[in-house]
Design a protein around this motif. Structure first.
Motif, mmCIF file in Angstrom:
data_model
loop_
_atom_site.group_PDB
_atom_site.id
_atom_site.type_symbol
_atom_site.label_atom_id
_atom_site.label_comp_id
_atom_site.label_asym_id
_atom_site.label_seq_id
_atom_site.Cartn_x
_atom_site.Cartn_y
_atom_site.Cartn_z
ATOM 1 N N ASP A 167 0.843 -1.184 0.000
ATOM 2 C CA ASP A 167 0.000 0.000 0.000
ATOM 3 C C ASP A 167 0.885 1.243 0.000
ATOM 4 O O ASP A 167 2.102 1.160 -0.132
ATOM 5 C CB ASP A 167 -0.935 -0.025 1.204
ATOM 6 C CG ASP A 167 -0.176 -0.218 2.499
ATOM 7 O OD1 ASP A 167 -0.812 -0.160 3.547
ATOM 8 O OD2 ASP A 167 1.062 -0.424 2.473
ATOM 9 N N SER A 168 0.285 2.398 0.159
ATOM 10 C CA SER A 168 1.043 3.645 0.086
ATOM 11 C C SER A 168 2.108 3.733 1.171
ATOM 12 O O SER A 168 3.231 4.187 0.922
ATOM 13 C CB SER A 168 0.097 4.847 0.164
ATOM 14 O OG SER A 168 -0.620 4.849 1.382
ATOM 15 N N THR A 169 1.784 3.306 2.383
ATOM 16 C CA THR A 169 2.751 3.384 3.477
ATOM 17 C C THR A 169 3.996 2.565 3.156
ATOM 18 O O THR A 169 5.129 3.043 3.286
ATOM 19 C CB THR A 169 2.123 2.884 4.784
ATOM 20 O OG1 THR A 169 1.018 3.718 5.121
ATOM 21 C CG2 THR A 169 3.140 2.902 5.916
ATOM 22 N N THR A 170 3.807 1.327 2.737
ATOM 23 C CA THR A 170 4.934 0.450 2.439
ATOM 24 C C THR A 170 5.719 0.932 1.225
ATOM 25 O O THR A 170 6.954 1.006 1.265
ATOM 26 C CB THR A 170 4.429 -0.980 2.186
ATOM 27 O OG1 THR A 170 3.675 -1.432 3.313
ATOM 28 C CG2 THR A 170 5.597 -1.922 1.932
ATOM 29 N N ALA A 171 5.012 1.258 0.148
ATOM 30 C CA ALA A 171 5.691 1.659 -1.093
ATOM 31 C C ALA A 171 6.489 2.939 -0.913
ATOM 32 O O ALA A 171 7.639 3.046 -1.363
ATOM 33 C CB ALA A 171 4.657 1.829 -2.209
ATOM 34 N N LEU A 172 5.899 3.927 -0.253
ATOM 35 C CA LEU A 172 6.587 5.197 -0.061
ATOM 36 C C LEU A 172 7.762 5.059 0.900
ATOM 37 O O LEU A 172 8.819 5.671 0.697
ATOM 38 C CB LEU A 172 5.601 6.249 0.452
ATOM 39 C CG LEU A 172 4.536 6.684 -0.564
ATOM 40 C CD1 LEU A 172 3.416 7.463 0.127
ATOM 41 C CD2 LEU A 172 5.153 7.520 -1.673
ATOM 42 N N THR A 173 7.588 4.258 1.933
ATOM 43 C CA THR A 173 8.697 4.015 2.859
ATOM 44 C C THR A 173 9.850 3.321 2.158
ATOM 45 O O THR A 173 11.017 3.702 2.315
ATOM 46 C CB THR A 173 8.222 3.170 4.051
ATOM 47 O OG1 THR A 173 7.212 3.879 4.773
ATOM 48 C CG2 THR A 173 9.377 2.847 4.984
ATOM 49 N N ALA A 174 9.542 2.292 1.376
ATOM 50 C CA ALA A 174 10.579 1.552 0.645
ATOM 51 C C ALA A 174 11.319 2.459 -0.333
ATOM 52 O O ALA A 174 12.550 2.403 -0.453
ATOM 53 C CB ALA A 174 9.954 0.379 -0.096
#
Length: 300
Positions: A167-174
């Motif tokens: 999701d956005s949290t995981t993708a943006l953090t990565a």
């Protein structure tokens, strides 16, 4: 022993630690923290990076890409402190140990994680050797973005939550972690540009020049701070202040990059690496204490 510790390149190991910490932050965000797989991921990541560092030293020596008295980290094999045979053996022993530790993660993630482990092992070697060494052909930063950003964040989260979130949290953090990790490599190549050009080692800095890659270093930090702010949005004021503090410190590092040269850049490389780990720890604290609301968009 001192020579082997130097060959591990301890100043850069926070990069591999940060990816696992950031992935754990995402696992906490999705209510799935688990201590044992976190620790296994941590040891696997550190050992895989050490194996890659050993391989880089051995294969660069073998291919005649190193010389004595270089500005960067002391190369034990090139300087005669460590025999090439010992370094080659250490590379594959460390990689094998990483594989054995990483294989235990199938308990939490299933047998298909073996393919992820194989990809990581191949990257550890392909970075410096093979028919198309990534670090010799301007692809080092892209590889780092993937294998120090997306791979550790996504799969550290996965083995703790048992759900493959993207999701956005995981993708943006990565993405943020990967960009900041790529900056560590940019500093390394920025320092070594003359030596690399002399032996026709085509790093991104050799190809595009210091001015362009210095700008990339700065832009990476801008996007990392934006992505982290988005990943933790909506957020209280003190969280926003944290990302602004990171960006201010990153700007200071960029200013230092522009006026430094040679061995002076070793200090900057260390702080670029440490800053990444500090940001990952800050994200962990945020998600453990002040969880943001549901994501504002979901990636397919």
């Amino acid at each position: 022993m001192k020579e082997w510790i130097e060959a591990m390149r301890l100043r850069t190991l926070p990069v591999s630690i940060a990816g696992v910490v950031a992935g754990t932050a995402c696992a906490i965000f999705h209510h799935g923290f688990s201590l044992l797989p976190f620790l296994i991921c941590l040891f696997f990541a550190i050992l895989a990076q050490i194996a890659s560092n050993f391989a880089n030293e051995y294969y660069d020596f073998k291919n005649g890409l190193d010389k004595k008295g270089r500005q960067g980290f002391r190369r034990g094999v090139t300087e005669g402190d460590i025999s090439p045979q010992a370094m080659k053996k250490a590379t594959y022993i460390t990689l094998g140990l990483a594989a054995c530790i990483g294989a235990t993660l199938i308990i939490w993630g299933g047998w298909w994680l073996i393919f992820v482990g194989i990809a990581v092992a191949l990257f550890a070697l392909a970075y410096s050797t093979g028919p198309f060494p990534l670090s010799h052909n301007g692809l080092g930063e892209v590889a780092v973005l993937i294998f120090f950003g997306f791979v550790p964040v996504v799969f550290t989260q996965y083995v703790q939550t048992k759900i493959l979130y993207f999701d956005s949290t995981t993708a943006l953090t990565a993405a943020a972690v990967g960009l900041m990790a790529a900056n560590v490599l940019i500093v390394n190549n920025y320092r070594d540009m003359e030596d690399d050009r002399e032996v026709n080692k085509k790093t991104s800095v050799v190809i595009f020049g210091r001015k362009v890659m210095g700008a990339v270093y700065f832009i990476d930090g801008i996007f990392a701070s934006i992505f982290l702010s988005m990943a933790s949005s909506p957020l209280p004021f003190w969280v926003s202040a944290g990302w602004l503090t990171y960006f201010a410190f990153h700007t200071m590092l960029f200013t230092k990059l522009r006026v430094s040269s040679g061995s002076q850049l070793n200090h900057l490389l260390k702080w670029t690496s440490i800053t990444l780990l500090m940001v990952a720890c800050y994200l962990l604290i945020i998600f453990a204490t002040v969880k943001p609301a549901d994501n504002f968009f979901i990636l397919p």
